[in-house]
Design a protein around this motif. Structure first.
Motif, PDB file in Angstrom:
ATOM      1  N   ASN A  89      26.134  42.337  49.050  1.00  0.00           N
ATOM      2  CA  ASN A  89      25.749  41.952  47.883  1.00  0.00           C
ATOM      3  C   ASN A  89      24.262  42.440  47.433  1.00  0.00           C
ATOM      4  O   ASN A  89      23.643  42.281  46.517  1.00  0.00           O
ATOM      5  CB  ASN A  89      25.569  40.271  48.085  1.00  0.00           C
ATOM      6  N   ALA A  90      23.503  43.188  48.657  1.00  0.00           N
ATOM      7  CA  ALA A  90      22.332  43.571  48.402  1.00  0.00           C
ATOM      8  C   ALA A  90      22.262  44.493  47.129  1.00  0.00           C
ATOM      9  O   ALA A  90      23.278  45.274  46.943  1.00  0.00           O
ATOM     10  CB  ALA A  90      21.694  44.143  49.633  1.00  0.00           C
ATOM     11  N   HIS A  91      21.352  44.814  46.428  1.00  0.00           N
ATOM     12  CA  HIS A  91      21.034  45.937  45.472  1.00  0.00           C
ATOM     13  C   HIS A  91      20.488  47.172  46.236  1.00  0.00           C
ATOM     14  O   HIS A  91      19.856  46.777  47.126  1.00  0.00           O
ATOM     15  CB  HIS A  91      20.038  45.540  44.437  1.00  0.00           C
ATOM     16  N   ASN A 105      16.774  42.076  38.486  1.00  0.00           N
ATOM     17  CA  ASN A 105      16.360  40.633  38.605  1.00  0.00           C
ATOM     18  C   ASN A 105      17.231  39.670  37.308  1.00  0.00           C
ATOM     19  O   ASN A 105      17.115  40.533  36.239  1.00  0.00           O
ATOM     20  CB  ASN A 105      14.917  40.467  38.500  1.00  0.00           C
ATOM     21  N   GLY A 106      17.188  38.761  37.687  1.00  0.00           N
ATOM     22  CA  GLY A 106      17.665  37.795  36.457  1.00  0.00           C
ATOM     23  C   GLY A 106      19.246  37.473  36.858  1.00  0.00           C
ATOM     24  O   GLY A 106      19.753  37.670  37.954  1.00  0.00           O
ATOM     25  N   ILE A 107      19.833  37.054  35.873  1.00  0.00           N
ATOM     26  CA  ILE A 107      21.166  36.401  35.832  1.00  0.00           C
ATOM     27  C   ILE A 107      21.881  36.935  34.825  1.00  0.00           C
ATOM     28  O   ILE A 107      21.502  36.792  33.421  1.00  0.00           O
ATOM     29  CB  ILE A 107      21.341  34.915  36.055  1.00  0.00           C
ATOM     30  N   ILE A 108      23.224  37.611  34.888  1.00  0.00           N
ATOM     31  CA  ILE A 108      23.992  38.085  33.951  1.00  0.00           C
ATOM     32  C   ILE A 108      25.129  36.950  33.730  1.00  0.00           C
ATOM     33  O   ILE A 108      25.652  36.801  34.500  1.00  0.00           O
ATOM     34  CB  ILE A 108      24.801  39.180  34.150  1.00  0.00           C
ATOM     35  N   GLU A 109      24.831  35.916  32.801  1.00  0.00           N
ATOM     36  CA  GLU A 109      25.532  34.610  32.588  1.00  0.00           C
ATOM     37  C   GLU A 109      26.950  34.897  32.463  1.00  0.00           C
ATOM     38  O   GLU A 109      27.709  33.941  32.777  1.00  0.00           O
ATOM     39  CB  GLU A 109      24.907  33.816  31.461  1.00  0.00           C
ATOM     40  N   ASN A 110      27.492  35.960  31.354  1.00  0.00           N
ATOM     41  CA  ASN A 110      28.865  36.154  31.140  1.00  0.00           C
ATOM     42  C   ASN A 110      29.496  37.249  32.226  1.00  0.00           C
ATOM     43  O   ASN A 110      30.488  37.920  31.600  1.00  0.00           O
ATOM     44  CB  ASN A 110      28.897  36.627  29.804  1.00  0.00           C
ATOM     45  N   TYR A 111      28.796  37.417  33.262  1.00  0.00           N
ATOM     46  CA  TYR A 111      29.465  38.337  34.166  1.00  0.00           C
ATOM     47  C   TYR A 111      30.885  38.329  34.344  1.00  0.00           C
ATOM     48  O   TYR A 111      31.688  39.172  34.651  1.00  0.00           O
ATOM     49  CB  TYR A 111      28.517  38.541  35.439  1.00  0.00           C
ATOM     50  N   ARG A 112      31.379  36.883  34.503  1.00  0.00           N
ATOM     51  CA  ARG A 112      32.945  36.642  34.878  1.00  0.00           C
ATOM     52  C   ARG A 112      33.880  37.467  33.872  1.00  0.00           C
ATOM     53  O   ARG A 112      34.788  38.024  34.019  1.00  0.00           O
ATOM     54  CB  ARG A 112      33.086  35.321  35.072  1.00  0.00           C
ATOM     55  N   SER A 113      33.381  37.243  32.510  1.00  0.00           N
ATOM     56  CA  SER A 113      34.332  37.511  31.356  1.00  0.00           C
ATOM     57  C   SER A 113      34.316  39.170  31.534  1.00  0.00           C
ATOM     58  O   SER A 113      35.280  39.996  31.266  1.00  0.00           O
ATOM     59  CB  SER A 113      34.044  37.051  30.059  1.00  0.00           C
ATOM     60  N   LEU A 114      33.005  39.706  31.670  1.00  0.00           N
ATOM     61  CA  LEU A 114      32.743  41.124  31.590  1.00  0.00           C
ATOM     62  C   LEU A 114      33.457  41.786  32.805  1.00  0.00           C
ATOM     63  O   LEU A 114      34.269  42.895  32.668  1.00  0.00           O
ATOM     64  CB  LEU A 114      31.343  41.477  31.804  1.00  0.00           C
ATOM     65  N   ARG A 115      33.611  41.043  33.962  1.00  0.00           N
ATOM     66  CA  ARG A 115      34.168  41.555  35.247  1.00  0.00           C
ATOM     67  C   ARG A 115      35.546  41.657  34.967  1.00  0.00           C
ATOM     68  O   ARG A 115      36.389  42.720  35.296  1.00  0.00           O
ATOM     69  CB  ARG A 115      33.824  40.742  36.337  1.00  0.00           C
ATOM     70  N   ALA A 116      36.217  40.601  34.349  1.00  0.00           N
ATOM     71  CA  ALA A 116      37.795  40.511  34.276  1.00  0.00           C
ATOM     72  C   ALA A 116      38.153  41.515  33.274  1.00  0.00           C
ATOM     73  O   ALA A 116      39.162  42.496  33.555  1.00  0.00           O
ATOM     74  CB  ALA A 116      37.835  39.126  33.551  1.00  0.00           C
ATOM     75  N   HIS A 123      38.495  49.108  36.948  1.00  0.00           N
ATOM     76  CA  HIS A 123      37.322  48.868  37.803  1.00  0.00           C
ATOM     77  C   HIS A 123      37.550  47.897  39.236  1.00  0.00           C
ATOM     78  O   HIS A 123      38.277  46.920  39.087  1.00  0.00           O
ATOM     79  CB  HIS A 123      35.929  48.298  37.248  1.00  0.00           C
ATOM     80  N   HIS A 124      37.167  48.363  40.390  1.00  0.00           N
ATOM     81  CA  HIS A 124      37.176  47.565  41.585  1.00  0.00           C
ATOM     82  C   HIS A 124      35.673  47.252  42.100  1.00  0.00           C
ATOM     83  O   HIS A 124      34.894  47.910  41.775  1.00  0.00           O
ATOM     84  CB  HIS A 124      37.992  48.416  42.512  1.00  0.00           C
ATOM     85  N   PHE A 125      35.423  45.716  42.305  1.00  0.00           N
ATOM     86  CA  PHE A 125      34.332  45.519  42.607  1.00  0.00           C
ATOM     87  C   PHE A 125      34.023  45.184  44.397  1.00  0.00           C
ATOM     88  O   PHE A 125      35.328  44.685  44.684  1.00  0.00           O
ATOM     89  CB  PHE A 125      33.792  44.212  41.972  1.00  0.00           C
ATOM     90  N   PHE A 126      33.250  45.492  44.843  1.00  0.00           N
ATOM     91  CA  PHE A 126      33.140  45.208  46.241  1.00  0.00           C
ATOM     92  C   PHE A 126      32.263  44.043  46.453  1.00  0.00           C
ATOM     93  O   PHE A 126      32.394  43.331  47.705  1.00  0.00           O
ATOM     94  CB  PHE A 126      32.318  46.294  47.013  1.00  0.00           C
ATOM     95  N   SER A 127      31.297  43.643  45.691  1.00  0.00           N
ATOM     96  CA  SER A 127      30.309  42.528  45.863  1.00  0.00           C
ATOM     97  C   SER A 127      30.619  41.227  45.026  1.00  0.00           C
ATOM     98  O   SER A 127      31.615  41.464  44.206  1.00  0.00           O
ATOM     99  CB  SER A 127      28.824  42.900  45.675  1.00  0.00           C
ATOM    100  N   GLU A 128      30.058  40.170  45.405  1.00  0.00           N
ATOM    101  CA  GLU A 128      30.311  38.844  44.320  1.00  0.00           C
ATOM    102  C   GLU A 128      29.275  38.858  43.557  1.00  0.00           C
ATOM    103  O   GLU A 128      29.165  37.746  42.722  1.00  0.00           O
ATOM    104  CB  GLU A 128      30.158  37.869  45.466  1.00  0.00           C
ATOM    105  N   THR A 129      28.410  39.919  43.285  1.00  0.00           N
ATOM    106  CA  THR A 129      27.173  39.638  42.520  1.00  0.00           C
ATOM    107  C   THR A 129      27.594  40.092  40.935  1.00  0.00           C
ATOM    108  O   THR A 129      28.516  40.704  40.345  1.00  0.00           O
ATOM    109  CB  THR A 129      26.249  40.729  42.835  1.00  0.00           C
ATOM    110  N   ASP A 130      26.706  39.565  40.042  1.00  0.00           N
ATOM    111  CA  ASP A 130      26.602  39.896  38.529  1.00  0.00           C
ATOM    112  C   ASP A 130      26.222  41.389  38.346  1.00  0.00           C
ATOM    113  O   ASP A 130      26.463  41.691  37.336  1.00  0.00           O
ATOM    114  CB  ASP A 130      25.804  38.878  37.663  1.00  0.00           C
ATOM    115  N   LEU A 134      27.331  44.821  35.969  1.00  0.00           N
ATOM    116  CA  LEU A 134      26.305  45.352  34.763  1.00  0.00           C
ATOM    117  C   LEU A 134      26.290  46.892  35.249  1.00  0.00           C
ATOM    118  O   LEU A 134      26.404  47.617  34.432  1.00  0.00           O
ATOM    119  CB  LEU A 134      24.941  44.971  34.906  1.00  0.00           C
ATOM    120  N   ALA A 135      26.165  47.304  36.508  1.00  0.00           N
ATOM    121  CA  ALA A 135      26.069  48.803  37.222  1.00  0.00           C
ATOM    122  C   ALA A 135      27.409  49.496  36.508  1.00  0.00           C
ATOM    123  O   ALA A 135      27.635  50.430  35.747  1.00  0.00           O
ATOM    124  CB  ALA A 135      26.192  48.890  38.584  1.00  0.00           C
ATOM    125  N   HIS A 136      28.799  48.708  36.619  1.00  0.00           N
ATOM    126  CA  HIS A 136      30.117  49.383  36.434  1.00  0.00           C
ATOM    127  C   HIS A 136      30.062  49.206  34.740  1.00  0.00           C
ATOM    128  O   HIS A 136      30.439  50.281  34.375  1.00  0.00           O
ATOM    129  CB  HIS A 136      31.160  48.414  36.720  1.00  0.00           C
TER     130      HIS A 136
END
Ligand code: F6R
Length: 613
Positions: A89-91, A105-116, A123-130, A134-136
Motif C-alpha cells: 500500500n506504500a507509495h 497526499n490527500g484522499i480521492i473520494e470517488n476512487y471506488r467508481s473510478l476503480r470499477a 486494469h488490475h490493482f495490487f493495493s487497497e489505495t485510492d 489515480l496512477a492507473h
C-alpha cells in the motif's frame, strides 16, 4: 501526515529523497517509498515502517552505482487511510504499464467508481489505495503527453490531492499539482525540489513557489511552468523561506518536544516583539488589517481550530469577553461548515492553526469567507494555505514546530490572542491604565515561562510518581479550564495514559465515579479567581483517595499544603497565568512519557498536520 518529496537536478536523487523524507518524519507516517528514473525506466523501493528501513531496502535492492547516477525521483511517507500500512500500500504507485509513478497526499473520494471503471477496461490493482487508482487513471489518459494526461485525470477526480508524477517516457520533468493538499517547489541552481512541506527543501534553497489549489506545474531541473487544470498559464511569485535549517534539528536535546518546550521564552519573545504599545496600553497587530472603526463595529469573535489550537481559542474566549466585553465563542473547525453557522459581516472569525494546513480548519475558513465574515488567521507556518487564503492574519513567529505534540505554538497562540483581546478591549471598555498594566504583563511572559522551565528537574522527579497509572484527570476553572483540557491532551497523546480534562465543577456530575485510591488528579489551583472553589473540588477528589498534583502560585503556601505534590508558577494576571501553567503541564507530560519509554516526538497513530477531514 503523508509527505511528498520530488527531485530533479544534478545530485544523487535517492540520497536527496531519503534526506527529504527524514525531514518530513515529524509529520507522522507508517510506511515509505521512492521511485527513481534510471535509463528511462522507473525503479521503485518501498517498505512498511520507518524511512531508515526504506533506506536499507533501497541499498540492498539497487546496485551502488545506481545511487551515483540517478538524478530524478519522487518519494513519499504514507499515513495510512485506505488500507493498512503495508509495503504494497506504500507509495509510489505505478500505472498499468509501469512507466508512470505517482505519490499522493490527500484522499480521492470517488476512487471506488473510478476503480470499477478501470477494472472494466482490464486494469488490475495490487493495493487497497485510492492512489493506485489515480496512477492507473493517469496512465489510461496518457496519449504521449504526461502533463495533459495528469490534467485529464484530475478533471475526473473528486477529493483532495497533492501529487508528484514521474514518467519513463518524459524523463526531463516531474509533474506536480495540488487541490487541498500543499505543494511547495524549491527553485535551486540547476535543480528543483518538490515537497509537501518546506522543511524538505531547506537544505537546497530558500527560494520557493507555493502552488495554489488547482495549479499544475511542469518542473524540470531549470524551470517551473505553472498552469491551471485547463492548461492556462498562471503566475506564482518566488518567495524566500527565511527558515534556518538548524531550527529543524534537535540541537542536543533528547527530543524535539523538550527542545520546543525550552524554546518557549524565545518563541514567545518573537511572537510579542514589536507588537505591544506600552504608551497607550494596547497592541499593534498590523496583520489584522482592521481600522479602529471596523474593530468597533465587530459584535462577535468566533474562533475556529482543532485540538491544541482549539484549546488556545478557548483561552481566547475568556480574554475577549474579559478584556473587550465582546461576545466570543470557539467552534470546532470540523463541525463549522456542517452546522450552518450563523455568521455575518460584523463577526470576526479567527482561524487558529499552527500548520496552516489542517483540512477542517481550512474548510471552515472557506465557509466563513462565503458567509461574508471578517476572516483572519493565526498561523505559525509562513505561506501556509490558511494564511494565504485568509489574506490577513498574525503569524506566531514561534519557529518550526517539529514534535507532533504542540507546545510552543500553543503558548504563542495564547499570547497573540491576549494581544488581540487587548487591542479590541482598548477600542471599547478597557482603560489606558489597565491596558498599560496588561501590556507590561504580556511583555513579561517569556520571563514567567523561563521560571517554570527552571523547575524541569523537580518536575521530572514528580513525574516519576505518576508513570504507573493508566488514568488521570485534569481540572480547572475559568481560563484554567482550557489549560486543564490541554494538559490532558498532552499527557494522553505522548504517554498513552488515558487522561481527561474537566471543568473542576463538572467532575462530580459523573467522572468522579472513576476516582479510586491513587488516581491522579492534576488541579490548576493557581491563585486566580475561582481558586477557592477549585480547592473545594480538590477536597472532593482527595476524599475519594485521589492523588493530587497542584499547579499553584509561587508563595501560596496554604494552597501548596493541600496538595500531595505541587509545581509553582509565578504570580501574574489570571489570563497571562494560563501560559506558565500550561508549560508546567507540558514538562510533566514529557517526563511521564519519557519515563514510560514512549516515542515522544512521533506518537503512534498521530500526524503533525492533519490534511484530511
Ligand atoms: C496536539 C496537536 C494537535 C493540533 C491539531 C491542529 O498536540 O498538535 O491537536 O493542535 O491537529 O493542528 P493545527 O494547529 O496545525 O491546525
Amino acid at each position: 501526515m503523508c509527505g511528498i518529496v520530488g527531485y530533479i537536478g544534478k545530485a544523487n536523487a535517492p540520497k536527496v529523497l531519503i534526506n527529504g523524507l527524514r525531514r518530513l518524519e515529524y509529520r507522522g507516517y507508517d510506511s515509505a517509498g521512492l521511485a527513481v528514473l534510471d535509463d528511462d525506466q522507473i525503479l521503485v523501493a518501498k517498505s512498511a515502517g520507518k524511512v531508515s528501513v526504506l533506506n536499507d531496502r533501497a541499498r540492498t535492492q539497487w546496485p551502488q552505482e545506481l545511487f551515483n547516477r540517478v538524478t530524478t525521483g519522487i518519494a513519499h511517507t504514507r499515513w495510512a487511510t485506505h488500507g493498512p500500512p503495508t509495503e504494497v500500500n506504500a507509495h509510489p504507485h505505478l500505472d498499468k504499464s509501469g512507466d508512470i509513478a505517482l505519490v499522493h497526499n490527500g484522499i480521492i473520494e470517488n476512487y471506488r467508481s473510478l476503480r470499477a471503471r478501470l477494472e472494466g477496461k482490464g486494469h488490475h490493482f495490487f493495493s487497497e489505495t485510492d492512489t493506485e487508482v489515480l496512477a492507473h487513471l493517469i496512465g489510461e489518459c496518457d496519449k504521449g503527453d504526461l502533463f495533459q494526461a495528469v490534467c485529464d485525470a484530475l478533471h475526473q477526480v473528486e477529493g483532495a490531492f497533492g501529487i508528484a508524477v514521474l514518467s519513463a517516457q518524459e524523463p526531463d520533468r516531474i509533474i506536480t499539482a495540488r487541490r487541498g493538499s500543499p505543494i511547495v517547489i524549491g527553485v535551486g541552481d540547476g535543480e528543483s525540489i518538490i515537497a509537501s512541506d518546506a522543511c524538505a527543501i531547506l537544505a537546497h534553497t530558500q527560494r520557493v513557489i507555493y502552488l495554489d489549489d488547482n495549479d499544475i506545474a511542469i518542473v524540470t531541473a531549470d524551470s517551473v511552468d505553472i498552469r491551471d487544470l485547463n492548461n492556462v498559464p498562471v503566475t506564482r511569485e518566488i518567495a524566500e523561506l527565511g527558515m534556518d535549517a538548524a531550527a529543524t534539528e534537535k540541537g542536543g536535546y533528547d527530543h524535539f518536544m523538550l527542545k520546543e518546550i525550552h524554546e518557549q521564552p524565545e518563541a514567545l519573545a518573537n511572537a510579542i516583539r514589536g507588537r505591544l504599545d506600552h504608551d497607550v496600553g494596547s497592541s499593534v497587530l498590523a496583520g489584522m488589517g482592521t481600522s479602529p472603526r471596523e474593530l468597533a463595529e465587530l459584535t462577535r469573535v468566533v474562533m475556529i481550530g482543532c485540538g491544541t489550537s482549539l484549546h488556545a481559542g478557548l483561552v481566547g474566549e475568556y480574554a475577549f469577553e474579559d478584556l473587550a466585553d465582546i461576545h466570543a465563542e470557539v467552534q470546532q473547525a470540523a463541525e463549522f461548515r456542517y452546522r450552518n453557522p450563523i455568521i455575518g459581516n460584523c463577526d470576526l472569525v479567527v482561524a487558529i492553526s499552527q500548520s496552516g494546513e489542517t483540512a477542517d480548519t481550512l474548510a471552515a475558513v472557506r465557509e466563513a469567507n462565503q458567509k461574508g465574515a471578517f476572516v483572519m488567521s493565526l498561523c505559525n507556518v509562513v505561506g501556509s494555505t490558511i494564511a494565504r487564503e485568509t489574506g490577513r492574519g498574525v503569524y506566531l513567529h514561534a519557529g518550526p514546530e517539529i514534535s507532533v505534540a504542540s507546545t510552543k505554538a500553543f503558548t504563542c497562540q495564547v499570547a497573540v490572542l491576549l494581544m488581540m483581546a487587548l487591542k479590541l478591549g482598548r477600542g471599547r471598555r478597557y482603560s489606558r491604565e489597565d491596558g498599560i498594566k496588561l501590556a507590561r504583563e504580556i511583555g513579561s511572559i517569556p520571563d514567567l515561562v523561563s521560571k517554570v522551565i527552571l523547575q524541569n528537574d523537580l518536575i521530572a522527579k514528580i513525574a516519576a510518581d505518576y508513570t504507573k497509572n493508566e488514568h488521570a484527570f485534569f481540572i480547572g476553572r475559568g481560563p484554567m479550564y482550557p489549560v486543564a483540557l490541554e494538559g490532558a491532551l498532552k499527557l494522553k497523546e505522548i504517554s498513552y495514559i488515558h487522561a481527561e480534562g474537566y471543568h473542576a465543577a463538572e467532575l462530580k456530575h459523573g467522572p468522579i465515579a472513576l476516582l479510586e485510591k491513587g488516581t491522579p488528579v492534576i488541579a490548576l489551583a493557581c491563585d486566580v479567581p475561582g481558586k477557592d472553589k477549585t480547592l473545594g473540588n480538590v477536597e472532593e477528589c482527595r476524599a475519594r483517595g485521589a492523588r493530587i498534583l497542584g499547579i499553584v502560585t509561587e508563595g501560596d503556601h496554604e494552597t501548596a499544603e493541600c496538595m500531595d505534590d505541587f509545581i509553582t508558577i509565578p504570580r501574574c494576571h489570571p489570563l497571562v497565568a494560563t501560559i506558565p501553567a500550561v508549560v508546567a503541564l507540558q514538562l510533566f507530560s514529557y517526563h511521564v512519557a519519557r519515563l514510560r519509554g514512549c516515542e515522544i516526538d512521533q506518537p503512534r497513530n498521530l500526524a503533525k498536520s492533519v490534511t484530511v477531514e
